[in-house]
Design a protein around this motif. Structure first.
Motif, PDB file in Angstrom:
ATOM      1  N   VAL A   1       0.842  -1.198   0.000  1.00 31.72           N
ATOM      2  CA  VAL A   1       0.000   0.000   0.000  1.00 31.72           C
ATOM      3  C   VAL A   1       0.876   1.246   0.000  1.00 31.72           C
ATOM      4  N   ILE A   2       0.454   2.256  -0.757  1.00 33.61           N
ATOM      5  CA  ILE A   2       1.106   3.562  -0.738  1.00 33.61           C
ATOM      6  C   ILE A   2       0.056   4.604  -0.382  1.00 33.61           C
ATOM      7  N   GLN A   3       0.306   5.354   0.688  1.00 30.14           N
ATOM      8  CA  GLN A   3      -0.598   6.423   1.107  1.00 30.14           C
ATOM      9  C   GLN A   3       0.060   7.763   0.796  1.00 30.14           C
ATOM     10  N   THR A   4      -0.655   8.613   0.073  1.00 33.11           N
ATOM     11  CA  THR A   4      -0.157   9.937  -0.297  1.00 33.11           C
ATOM     12  C   THR A   4      -1.250  10.960  -0.017  1.00 33.11           C
ATOM     13  N   PRO A   5      -0.919  12.254   0.000  1.00 35.21           N
ATOM     14  CA  PRO A   5      -1.935  13.276   0.270  1.00 35.21           C
ATOM     15  C   PRO A   5      -3.036  13.262  -0.780  1.00 35.21           C
ATOM     16  N   SER A   6      -4.229  13.576  -0.356  1.00 34.09           N
ATOM     17  CA  SER A   6      -5.354  13.620  -1.294  1.00 34.09           C
ATOM     18  C   SER A   6      -5.160  14.686  -2.360  1.00 34.09           C
ATOM     19  N   ALA A   7      -4.346  15.707  -2.043  1.00 40.08           N
ATOM     20  CA  ALA A   7      -4.080  16.768  -3.017  1.00 40.08           C
ATOM     21  C   ALA A   7      -3.149  16.311  -4.129  1.00 40.08           C
ATOM     22  N   GLY A   8      -2.524  15.145  -3.973  1.00 35.40           N
ATOM     23  CA  GLY A   8      -1.668  14.613  -5.021  1.00 35.40           C
ATOM     24  C   GLY A   8      -0.253  15.141  -4.969  1.00 35.40           C
ATOM     25  N   SER A   9       0.503  14.805  -6.010  1.00 39.63           N
ATOM     26  CA  SER A   9       1.919  15.175  -6.094  1.00 39.63           C
ATOM     27  C   SER A   9       2.200  15.838  -7.435  1.00 39.63           C
ATOM     28  N   ALA A  10       3.180  16.727  -7.443  1.00 39.65           N
ATOM     29  CA  ALA A  10       3.703  17.283  -8.686  1.00 39.65           C
ATOM     30  C   ALA A  10       4.932  16.483  -9.072  1.00 39.65           C
ATOM     31  N   VAL A  11       5.119  16.256 -10.375  1.00 38.25           N
ATOM     32  CA  VAL A  11       6.232  15.443 -10.853  1.00 38.25           C
ATOM     33  C   VAL A  11       7.087  16.269 -11.807  1.00 38.25           C
TER      34      VAL A  11
ATOM     35  N   MET B   1      18.068  26.660 -17.671  1.00 33.90           N
ATOM     36  CA  MET B   1      16.936  27.582 -17.572  1.00 33.90           C
ATOM     37  C   MET B   1      15.617  26.861 -17.832  1.00 33.90           C
ATOM     38  N   ARG B   2      15.636  25.932 -18.787  1.00 35.54           N
ATOM     39  CA  ARG B   2      14.407  25.166 -19.052  1.00 35.54           C
ATOM     40  C   ARG B   2      14.013  24.350 -17.827  1.00 35.54           C
ATOM     41  N   GLN B   3      14.994  23.795 -17.124  1.00 36.84           N
ATOM     42  CA  GLN B   3      14.670  23.028 -15.923  1.00 36.84           C
ATOM     43  C   GLN B   3      14.143  23.937 -14.813  1.00 36.84           C
ATOM     44  N   ARG B   4      14.607  25.167 -14.778  1.00 38.16           N
ATOM     45  CA  ARG B   4      14.056  26.115 -13.797  1.00 38.16           C
ATOM     46  C   ARG B   4      12.591  26.413 -14.103  1.00 38.16           C
ATOM     47  N   VAL B   5      12.284  26.573 -15.392  1.00 41.42           N
ATOM     48  CA  VAL B   5      10.881  26.786 -15.767  1.00 41.42           C
ATOM     49  C   VAL B   5      10.043  25.574 -15.376  1.00 41.42           C
ATOM     50  N   ALA B   6      10.598  24.369 -15.621  1.00 39.70           N
ATOM     51  CA  ALA B   6       9.881  23.151 -15.248  1.00 39.70           C
ATOM     52  C   ALA B   6       9.649  23.090 -13.741  1.00 39.70           C
ATOM     53  N   LEU B   7      10.627  23.560 -12.962  1.00 37.69           N
ATOM     54  CA  LEU B   7      10.468  23.600 -11.507  1.00 37.69           C
ATOM     55  C   LEU B   7       9.379  24.595 -11.115  1.00 37.69           C
TER      56      LEU B   7
ATOM     57  N   ALA C   1       3.806  25.539  -9.413  1.00 42.19           N
ATOM     58  CA  ALA C   1       2.517  26.159  -9.718  1.00 42.19           C
ATOM     59  C   ALA C   1       1.352  25.220  -9.439  1.00 42.19           C
ATOM     60  N   GLN C   2       1.627  23.923  -9.441  1.00 36.70           N
ATOM     61  CA  GLN C   2       0.555  22.954  -9.167  1.00 36.70           C
ATOM     62  C   GLN C   2       0.151  22.967  -7.697  1.00 36.70           C
ATOM     63  N   ASP C   3       1.025  23.546  -6.848  1.00 34.50           N
ATOM     64  CA  ASP C   3       0.724  23.722  -5.423  1.00 34.50           C
ATOM     65  C   ASP C   3       0.363  22.408  -4.740  1.00 34.50           C
ATOM     66  N   ARG C   4       1.141  21.367  -5.023  1.00 37.29           N
ATOM     67  CA  ARG C   4       0.959  20.075  -4.368  1.00 37.29           C
ATOM     68  C   ARG C   4       1.870  19.985  -3.156  1.00 37.29           C
ATOM     69  N   PRO C   5       1.488  19.240  -2.134  1.00 42.59           N
ATOM     70  CA  PRO C   5       2.335  19.142  -0.942  1.00 42.59           C
ATOM     71  C   PRO C   5       3.610  18.338  -1.160  1.00 42.59           C
ATOM     72  N   VAL C   6       3.620  17.485  -2.204  1.00 45.01           N
ATOM     73  CA  VAL C   6       4.778  16.630  -2.468  1.00 45.01           C
ATOM     74  C   VAL C   6       5.296  16.903  -3.872  1.00 45.01           C
ATOM     75  N   LEU C   7       6.608  17.079  -3.985  1.00 43.28           N
ATOM     76  CA  LEU C   7       7.260  17.274  -5.278  1.00 43.28           C
ATOM     77  C   LEU C   7       8.144  16.072  -5.547  1.00 43.28           C
ATOM     78  N   LEU C   8       7.867  15.351  -6.632  1.00 44.75           N
ATOM     79  CA  LEU C   8       8.615  14.166  -7.028  1.00 44.75           C
ATOM     80  C   LEU C   8       9.521  14.536  -8.195  1.00 44.75           C
TER      81      LEU C   8
ATOM     82  N   ARG D   1       8.058  22.368   0.863  1.00 48.31           N
ATOM     83  CA  ARG D   1       7.584  21.193   0.138  1.00 48.31           C
ATOM     84  C   ARG D   1       8.290  19.928   0.626  1.00 48.31           C
ATOM     85  N   THR D   2       7.587  18.821   0.577  1.00 46.18           N
ATOM     86  CA  THR D   2       8.210  17.515   0.742  1.00 46.18           C
ATOM     87  C   THR D   2       8.764  17.104  -0.615  1.00 46.18           C
ATOM     88  N   ILE D   3      10.044  16.741  -0.672  1.00 45.55           N
ATOM     89  CA  ILE D   3      10.666  16.409  -1.953  1.00 45.55           C
ATOM     90  C   ILE D   3      11.196  14.982  -1.906  1.00 45.55           C
ATOM     91  N   VAL D   4      10.855  14.216  -2.936  1.00 43.71           N
ATOM     92  CA  VAL D   4      11.442  12.894  -3.152  1.00 43.71           C
ATOM     93  C   VAL D   4      12.222  12.982  -4.456  1.00 43.71           C
TER      94      VAL D   4
END
Length: 290
Positions: free
Chosen positions: A106-116, A175-181, A186-193, A222-225
């Motif tokens: 089982v994997i439990q994650t926040p209901s708000a989801g994660s940004a990847v 710079m492109r990776q900074r935009v991606a970050l 911007a998704q405002d998720r509690p977890v960033l993967l 943010r929680t970061i994995v």
């Protein structure tokens, strides 16, 4: 223990000086300095934001990719998943993201989801940096009247406000990776993967983005994995480094770093921890090759 070793360990002077004469004081970085086995950190005092319980994964009738993975990740924690290519790091990240389902456990994650955030920035080439970030805001339901200002604030967060109106082909890889970050934030998720987001960059650019990511992490909470196969990168960034073995992927060892401020890729404590992790990683590679 010398003062330099004490500083590298992240332990407070009183914890060392108050020890009984002749006592061996555990070093929070592990055996790198004093040959004492790593100290497992205390259980989080709050409920974990991500809980992975006895997770296994296989694809179809193929071999087991992940076996009995169990991890608790606390809110605001920066965890690096490290291992050789093919050990299942990205598979585990996809399971946490909900992009795939585990075969067992089982994997439990926040209901708000994660940004990847992936290795490739995957920006829309016909949109400017600002509009790429605005797209994430739009999908989140932010009113049109607010998107521009919010996007500019996010680009400023990653030190890219002056490139807001440039398209991806006008930006460097970093710079492109900074935009991606910024788009992920911007998704405002509690977890960033993050799946090896800096692997394709040169060493200097990667080092600069390490600093940016650490600054953003501390500012946003943010929680970061963070998945990587680069030992120094894991030792530089993580509060906790989790080493996965291969065939199938299992948690082999964890390192917790007590003092994470002021680290750089060339810091002595990063080098010492890297040596320790590399030794263990080599053992796993030799074991799998046997």
């Amino acid at each position: 223990m010398s003062s330099s070793a004490r500083r590298a360990s992240g332990a407070a002077p009183s914890e060392i000086d108050g020890a009984a004469p002749g006592a061996r004081v555990p070093n929070l970085l592990g055996p790198s300095f004093d040959s004492v086995a790593p100290v497992r950190g205390p259980a989080p005092s709050v409920d974990p934001v991500v809980r992975i319980e006895h997770v296994g994964k296989r694809f179809g009738d193929g071999p087991l990719v992940l076996d009995d993975i169990s991890l608790d990740i606390a809110p605001g924690e920066f965890v690096c998943l490290l291992g050789a290519s093919g050990c299942g790091k990205s598979t585990l990240l996809n399971l946490i993201a909900g992009l795939d389902r585990p075969t067992a456990g089982v994997i439990q994650t926040p209901s708000a989801g994660s940004a990847v955030m992936f290795q490739e920035s995957a920006l829309m080439p016909w949109l400017t940096a600002r509009r790429n970030v605005e797209l994430a805001l739009r999908l989140r339901g932010v009113p049109r009247s607010e998107r521009r200002d919010k996007a500019l604030v996010l680009l400023a967060t990653v030190n890219l406000a002056d490139a807001a109106e440039k398209r991806p082909h006008e930006l460097s890889g970093g710079m492109r990776q900074r935009v991606a970050l910024a788009r992920a934030l911007a998704q405002d998720r509690p977890v960033l993967l993050m799946d090896e987001p800096f692997a394709a960059l040169d060493a200097i650019t990667r080092d600069l983005l390490h600093e940016e990511l650490e600054r953003v992490w501390r500012a946003t909470g943010r929680t970061i994995v963070f998945v990587t196969h680069n030992v120094r990168e894991a030792a530089r960034l993580g509060q906790r480094v989790v080493l996965l073995g291969s065939r199938p992927g299992r948690v082999v060892q964890e390192w917790r770093i007590a003092k994470t401020t002021g680290r750089r890729i060339e810091s002595p404590e990063v080098a010492a921890l890297s040596v320790e992790i590399t030794d263990q990683l080599r053992k796993e590679i030799r074991r799998n090759a046997a």
